[in-house]
Design a protein around this motif. Structure first.
Motif, short mmCIF file in Angstrom:
data_model
loop_
_atom_site.label_atom_id
_atom_site.label_comp_id
_atom_site.label_asym_id
_atom_site.label_seq_id
_atom_site.Cartn_x
_atom_site.Cartn_y
_atom_site.Cartn_z
N ASP A 36 -3.90 22.60 42.17
CA ASP A 36 -2.79 21.76 42.65
C ASP A 36 -1.75 22.23 42.56
O ASP A 36 -1.47 23.28 42.31
CB ASP A 36 -3.22 20.42 41.96
CG ASP A 36 -2.68 20.53 40.56
OD1 ASP A 36 -1.74 21.42 40.26
OD2 ASP A 36 -3.50 19.85 39.64
N GLN A 38 1.16 21.40 40.99
CA GLN A 38 1.56 22.15 39.66
C GLN A 38 1.02 23.27 39.18
O GLN A 38 1.80 23.92 38.61
CB GLN A 38 1.30 20.63 38.61
CG GLN A 38 1.54 21.21 37.22
CD GLN A 38 3.24 21.30 36.97
OE1 GLN A 38 3.83 20.71 37.58
NE2 GLN A 38 3.64 22.07 35.98
N GLN A 39 -0.19 23.46 39.28
CA GLN A 39 -0.68 24.68 38.97
C GLN A 39 -0.07 25.92 39.92
O GLN A 39 -0.11 26.90 39.55
CB GLN A 39 -2.30 24.76 39.40
CG GLN A 39 -3.09 24.00 38.26
CD GLN A 39 -4.50 23.45 38.40
OE1 GLN A 39 -4.63 23.40 39.62
NE2 GLN A 39 -5.10 23.61 37.55
N ALA A 41 2.89 25.87 41.18
CA ALA A 41 4.41 26.12 40.60
C ALA A 41 4.18 26.72 39.43
O ALA A 41 5.19 27.72 39.23
CB ALA A 41 5.06 24.49 40.46
N GLU A 42 3.23 26.46 38.64
CA GLU A 42 3.15 27.33 37.59
C GLU A 42 2.91 28.82 37.59
O GLU A 42 3.34 29.74 37.09
CB GLU A 42 2.23 26.81 36.43
CG GLU A 42 2.52 25.54 35.95
CD GLU A 42 1.59 24.80 35.17
OE1 GLU A 42 0.37 25.22 34.96
OE2 GLU A 42 1.72 23.65 34.52
N ASP A 68 9.76 20.32 46.57
CA ASP A 68 8.55 20.29 46.77
C ASP A 68 8.23 19.29 47.97
O ASP A 68 9.06 18.47 48.11
CB ASP A 68 7.11 19.84 45.64
CG ASP A 68 7.75 18.32 45.37
OD1 ASP A 68 7.26 17.38 45.51
OD2 ASP A 68 8.29 18.56 43.97
N ALA A 84 5.34 23.90 46.64
CA ALA A 84 6.44 23.99 45.68
C ALA A 84 7.16 24.92 45.81
O ALA A 84 6.62 26.12 46.10
CB ALA A 84 5.95 23.57 44.32
N ARG A 86 10.38 27.24 43.84
CA ARG A 86 10.98 27.64 42.53
C ARG A 86 12.20 28.39 42.97
O ARG A 86 11.97 29.40 43.86
CB ARG A 86 10.23 28.14 41.51
CG ARG A 86 8.92 27.41 41.11
CD ARG A 86 9.42 26.11 40.34
NE ARG A 86 8.43 25.86 39.47
CZ ARG A 86 8.25 24.62 38.81
NH1 ARG A 86 8.96 23.78 38.96
NH2 ARG A 86 7.31 24.29 37.93
N SER A 162 1.94 15.67 41.30
CA SER A 162 3.35 15.71 40.82
C SER A 162 3.53 17.27 40.41
O SER A 162 2.87 17.57 39.84
CB SER A 162 3.89 14.54 39.83
OG SER A 162 2.89 14.75 38.77
N VAL A 163 4.86 17.48 40.48
CA VAL A 163 5.41 18.88 40.10
C VAL A 163 6.54 18.66 39.07
O VAL A 163 7.45 18.20 39.37
CB VAL A 163 5.84 19.87 41.22
CG1 VAL A 163 6.22 21.05 40.71
CG2 VAL A 163 4.65 19.71 42.27
N SER A 164 6.29 19.09 37.74
CA SER A 164 7.32 19.18 36.74
C SER A 164 8.10 20.27 36.73
O SER A 164 7.83 21.16 37.72
CB SER A 164 6.71 19.13 35.42
OG SER A 164 5.97 20.17 35.17
#
Length: 197
Positions: A36, A38-39, A41-42, A68, A84, A86, A162-164
């Motif tokens: 997803d 979030q993953q 983005a990580e 994002d 996303a 960064r 959702s992206v932290s």
């Protein structure tokens, strides 16, 4: 009884994966269907940290704004996926004489990691290097008009989530004011006003 059902469900999933009914998570298509935003983005954060780790002497940096957005189909309909982006800004003062050397270090490091260099802007005022990973993460490093180096990376389209904010800790205190910030940390090597040896 519940544990027996779980075991049966796991065995059915393993069998389905073995028969090719489920996407292979090691392929680009498989990763896109299982990851997803979030993953993604990580993963992007990890790629940026790997890039910074390949630079010696190390640079002083902090996170830039993360963004994002959704991915649209050809007819502009929603797809349930998104990307996303960064950003990292370098606060080390990189002298005009050393900027080309730093860009060269970054480009060689990306090539060594198996990334494809997609474009190089040799402009003296605002040079840049762009690349893509085998999984289609798009990277760039650009040099601003006052010499600030900005790294950015955009993920492919992954499942909507959702992206932290990044969890990696910057190695300089956070700066207030407008982004990007003017570099203000002197380094004996990168800030030197002689060409790199």
């Amino acid at each position: 009884m519940k544990s027996l059902r779980r075991i049966l469900a796991v065995l059915m999933l393993v069998a389905a994966a073995g028969c090719g009914l489920l996407p292979d998570s090691n392929t680009q298509e498989g990763r896109r269907s299982t990851m997803d935003m979030q993953q993604g983005a990580e993963t992007a954060d990890g790629i940026l940290q790997q890039t910074l780790a390949g630079i010696t002497p190390p640079l002083s940096w902090q996170h830039g704004p993360s963004t994002d957005r959704g991915c649209a189909a050809a007819n502009n309909s929603e797809t349930g996926t998104g990307t996303a982006t960064r950003r990292i800004e370098v606060l080390t003062i990189v002298s005009e004489e050393r900027r080309g050397s730093l860009l060269g270090v970054i480009e060689r490091h990306w090539r060594a990691l198996g990334y494809k260099i997609t474009s190089v802007n040799p402009s003296k005022e605002m040079p840049a290097v762009f690349a893509s990973t085998p999984d289609d993460f798009r990277l760039g490093v650009t040099v601003g008009d006052t010499g600030q180096f900005i790294f950015n990376i955009t993920t492919p389209c992954f499942r909507d989530a959702s992206v932290s904010a990044p969890h990696t800790k910057a190695n300089t205190p956070a700066r207030s004011g407008l982004y990007p910030h003017r570099p203000d940390i002197h380094d004996g090597f990168w800030s030197a006003t002689t060409p790199a040896p």
